[in-house]
Design a protein around this motif. Structure first.
Motif, PDB file in Angstrom:
ATOM      1  N   TRP A  74       2.264  -3.449   1.497  1.00  0.00           N
ATOM      2  CA  TRP A  74       2.376  -4.886   1.797  1.00  0.00           C
ATOM      3  C   TRP A  74       2.703  -5.127   3.264  1.00  0.00           C
ATOM      4  CZ3 TRP A  74      -0.461  -6.881  -1.537  1.00  0.00           C
ATOM      5  CH2 TRP A  74      -0.430  -6.489  -2.871  1.00  0.00           C
ATOM      6  N   LYS A 105      -0.186  -6.495   5.449  1.00  0.00           N
ATOM      7  CA  LYS A 105      -0.590  -7.906   5.543  1.00  0.00           C
ATOM      8  C   LYS A 105      -0.465  -8.441   6.965  1.00  0.00           C
ATOM      9  CE  LYS A 105       0.228  -9.828   0.977  1.00  0.00           C
ATOM     10  NZ  LYS A 105       0.814 -10.938   0.251  1.00  0.00           N
ATOM     11  N   LEU A 108       4.585  -8.503  -6.765  1.00  0.00           N
ATOM     12  CA  LEU A 108       3.315  -8.187  -6.099  1.00  0.00           C
ATOM     13  C   LEU A 108       2.486  -7.150  -6.864  1.00  0.00           C
ATOM     14  CD1 LEU A 108       4.612  -8.057  -2.411  1.00  0.00           C
ATOM     15  CD2 LEU A 108       2.989  -9.723  -3.334  1.00  0.00           C
ATOM     16  N   PHE A 129      -1.106  -7.588  -8.048  1.00  0.00           N
ATOM     17  CA  PHE A 129      -2.154  -7.757  -7.036  1.00  0.00           C
ATOM     18  C   PHE A 129      -2.671  -6.414  -6.509  1.00  0.00           C
ATOM     19  CE2 PHE A 129       0.556 -11.550  -6.957  1.00  0.00           C
ATOM     20  CZ  PHE A 129      -0.403 -12.508  -7.285  1.00  0.00           C
ATOM     21  N   THR A 161      -4.508  -3.667   2.340  1.00  0.00           N
ATOM     22  CA  THR A 161      -4.686  -4.997   1.749  1.00  0.00           C
ATOM     23  C   THR A 161      -6.062  -5.494   2.184  1.00  0.00           C
ATOM     24  OG1 THR A 161      -3.572  -6.099   3.609  1.00  0.00           O
ATOM     25  CG2 THR A 161      -2.221  -5.553   1.697  1.00  0.00           C
ATOM     26  N   LYS A 185      -9.119  -7.330   3.555  1.00  0.00           N
ATOM     27  CA  LYS A 185      -9.399  -8.354   4.564  1.00  0.00           C
ATOM     28  C   LYS A 185     -10.843  -8.255   5.071  1.00  0.00           C
ATOM     29  CE  LYS A 185      -4.810  -7.339   6.151  1.00  0.00           C
ATOM     30  NZ  LYS A 185      -4.663  -6.019   6.625  1.00  0.00           N
ATOM     31  N   GLU A 213     -11.168 -16.627  -7.681  1.00  0.00           N
ATOM     32  CA  GLU A 213     -10.772 -16.762  -6.268  1.00  0.00           C
ATOM     33  C   GLU A 213     -11.918 -16.301  -5.383  1.00  0.00           C
ATOM     34  OE1 GLU A 213      -6.796 -15.309  -5.000  1.00  0.00           O
ATOM     35  OE2 GLU A 213      -6.588 -14.765  -7.104  1.00  0.00           O
ATOM     36  N   TRP A 233     -11.175 -13.697  -2.516  1.00  0.00           N
ATOM     37  CA  TRP A 233     -10.207 -12.632  -2.823  1.00  0.00           C
ATOM     38  C   TRP A 233     -10.352 -11.396  -1.944  1.00  0.00           C
ATOM     39  CZ3 TRP A 233     -11.657  -7.793  -4.897  1.00  0.00           C
ATOM     40  CH2 TRP A 233     -12.999  -7.672  -5.278  1.00  0.00           C
ATOM     41  N   THR A 288      -8.388 -12.253   2.055  1.00  0.00           N
ATOM     42  CA  THR A 288      -7.142 -12.978   2.361  1.00  0.00           C
ATOM     43  C   THR A 288      -5.939 -12.065   2.590  1.00  0.00           C
ATOM     44  OG1 THR A 288      -6.685 -13.148   0.003  1.00  0.00           O
ATOM     45  CG2 THR A 288      -7.845 -15.010   1.029  1.00  0.00           C
ATOM     46  N   LYS A 295      -4.330 -10.812   0.153  1.00  0.00           N
ATOM     47  CA  LYS A 295      -3.457 -11.029  -1.020  1.00  0.00           C
ATOM     48  C   LYS A 295      -3.454  -9.813  -1.952  1.00  0.00           C
ATOM     49  CE  LYS A 295      -3.216 -14.110  -5.070  1.00  0.00           C
ATOM     50  NZ  LYS A 295      -3.764 -15.336  -5.673  1.00  0.00           N
ATOM     51  N   TYR A 296      -4.593  -9.119  -2.011  1.00  0.00           N
ATOM     52  CA  TYR A 296      -4.739  -7.978  -2.926  1.00  0.00           C
ATOM     53  C   TYR A 296      -4.654  -6.666  -2.149  1.00  0.00           C
ATOM     54  CZ  TYR A 296      -6.117 -11.404  -6.363  1.00  0.00           C
ATOM     55  OH  TYR A 296      -6.106 -12.476  -7.223  1.00  0.00           O
TER      56      TYR A 296
END
Length: 441
Positions: free
Chosen positions: A190, A193, A217, A220, A402, A404, A423, A426, A429, A431-432
């Motif tokens: 994480w 991010k 989290l 995700f 993550t 992107k 989403e 997905w 972002t 987020k995952y």
């Protein structure tokens, strides 16, 4: 057998690659030009009139680059002699050889996104090295430092957790140790991010204590091979003789908060005896706004050492000691800032490939490394990770990333489609995340 799928490219109007070249890349160049403007008086103080002339020259070269990009001009060879110039220009010829006659020369909106994005950062570096005496100026340093300082509360929480864990680590049973290992892995995930190239250089920092969010989290994490990582390293520990080494290599991504999470992971691996030596790989030149260079690496440890928080300062002292004693080794190599996918490494940089082969496990942090691992292509979501690596396998490896960019492999049937339905963005972002392992079963 059919060849690999096409590369992601800005020729797909509306795609993330297209929007990145159209909007994000010019924004990054504009910020770079502004940074030079703001340092004008500093250049003058240091270098007099020569500093001002150099600033003007660098701005002029970056403005030219921005114009070439925005008007989709042909990609031109690099001109300034540097250690990698010839390899870059050969790669440019290779890209030209792939085009149909009608396409002419490689262009920003028609060529593979991975190639033109790397090329932009290499041209930014060229603009700086063509402008002595400011040719050692890191145009992204301010942004990287700011990310570090704005994440202080999270840094304190992480360093405190690590120092307290180290006091009891010898007393943990295998299950407890595994749980702590899984935690530091997730912290490192994480931490990814915080990516300044994704935000176009806008401020992104870690303001909250990531430790408190790990359970929330977990859903995700789309591919979770953490148990396989534990099996590999705990087996290495059990079978290791006193003298022999277990080496983990970490191919770094962003400096700032993410780098701290990677250093915490590396420290934990030594403290838990899951590894005895860590090799870190960073970039030789400023890259993708926030990527780690040797200067960022050393600066970060120095900042921690001089912190007025005792646990943060203790981490700085310990980590400096790891470097002095050779348990931690920082390395860089020009291959990491070339446009090649990693499947070409054994041909283009056989020395680096041979070095990686000596690792027991390699962690590849972040999105750019994932794009290079998979060739940044339009793979089906369900294609196995091993297949997308196209023969790249110097040692057991794991991508910690993550999402992107619009590339993700190794998903379960229907998983990608379900995410797209709920989403649409997905993939881009952050987020995952994934822990995607390729090694012995």
């Amino acid at each position: 057998m059919a060849g690999p799928p096409a590369s992601l490219s800005a020729r797909d109007v509306g795609s993330f690659a297209y929007l990145s070249i159209k909007d994000r890349s010019p924004q990054i160049l504009t910020k770079a030009i502004d940074t030079l403007h703001r340092h004008k008086s500093e250049f003058f103080e240091k270098h007099g009139e020569k500093g001002l002339e150099a600033e003007k020259k660098a701005i002029s070269l970056l403005s030219k680059l921005r114009n070439e990009l925005q008007t989709d001009k042909p990609i031109v060879p690099l001109v300034e002699k540097f250690v990698d110039t010839d390899i870059w220009n050969q790669y440019l010829e290779y890209q030209q050889s792939l085009l149909n006659e009608s396409d002419g020369k490689p262009r920003w909106f028609l060529s593979p996104w991975l190639f033109v994005e790397c090329y932009m950062y290499r041209r930014i570096h060229e603009a700086i090295i063509q402008s002595p005496p400011i040719d050692d100026f890191d145009i992204f340093k301010e942004l990287k430092d700011q990310n570090f300082f704005e994440s202080q509360e999270s840094v304190i929480a992480l360093c405190t957790h690590l120092q307290e864990l180290r006091k009891t680590i010898e007393d943990l049973d295998e299950n407890q140790l595994k749980n702590e290992f899984l935690k530091v892995l997730q912290i490192s995930l994480w931490g990814n991010k915080c990516d300044l190239s994704l935000s176009g250089g806008e401020h992104i920092s870690q303001k909250t204590n990531i430790m408190n969010s790990l359970e929330d989290l977990k859903p995700f994490i789309l591919v979770n091979d953490m148990d396989r990582l534990w099996s590999l390293l705990s087996n290495c520990k059990k079978t290791r003789e006193e003298e022999s080494v277990t080496r983990v290599d970490i191919v770094l991504d962003n400096s700032g908060f993410e780098l701290i999470t990677d250093l915490v992971l590396a420290d934990f691996l030594l403290s838990s005896k899951l590894a005895t030596k860590i090799h870190f790989y960073g970039k030789t030149i400023p890259w993708f706004v926030s990527d780690t260079t040797i200067h960022d690496f050393n600066w970060t440890i120095k900042q921690l050492k001089h912190s007025n928080n005792k646990w943060v300062s203790q981490c700085g002292v310990d980590w400096e000691d790891h470097i002095k004693t050779g348990r931690w080794v920082y390395l860089d190599h020009i291959f990491w800032t070339l446009p090649h996918e990693f499947s070409a490494m054994s041909q283009v940089a056989p020395d680096l490939y041979a070095a990686l082969q000596k690792a027991h496990l390699i962690f590849f942090k972040g999105d750019l490394n994932y794009r290079k691992l998979t060739g940044d292509r339009r793979w089906e979501f369900t294609i196995p990770f091993h297949e997308a690596l196209s023969g790249f396998h110097p040692a057991p490896l794991c991508s910690i990333r993550t999402l992107k960019a619009e590339v993700q492999v190794g998903l379960q049937p229907g998983q990608g489609e379900q995410l797209t339905a709920s989403e649409p963005n997905w993939l881009t972002t952050g987020k995952y995340g994934v822990f995607q392992f390729d090694g012995p079963l």
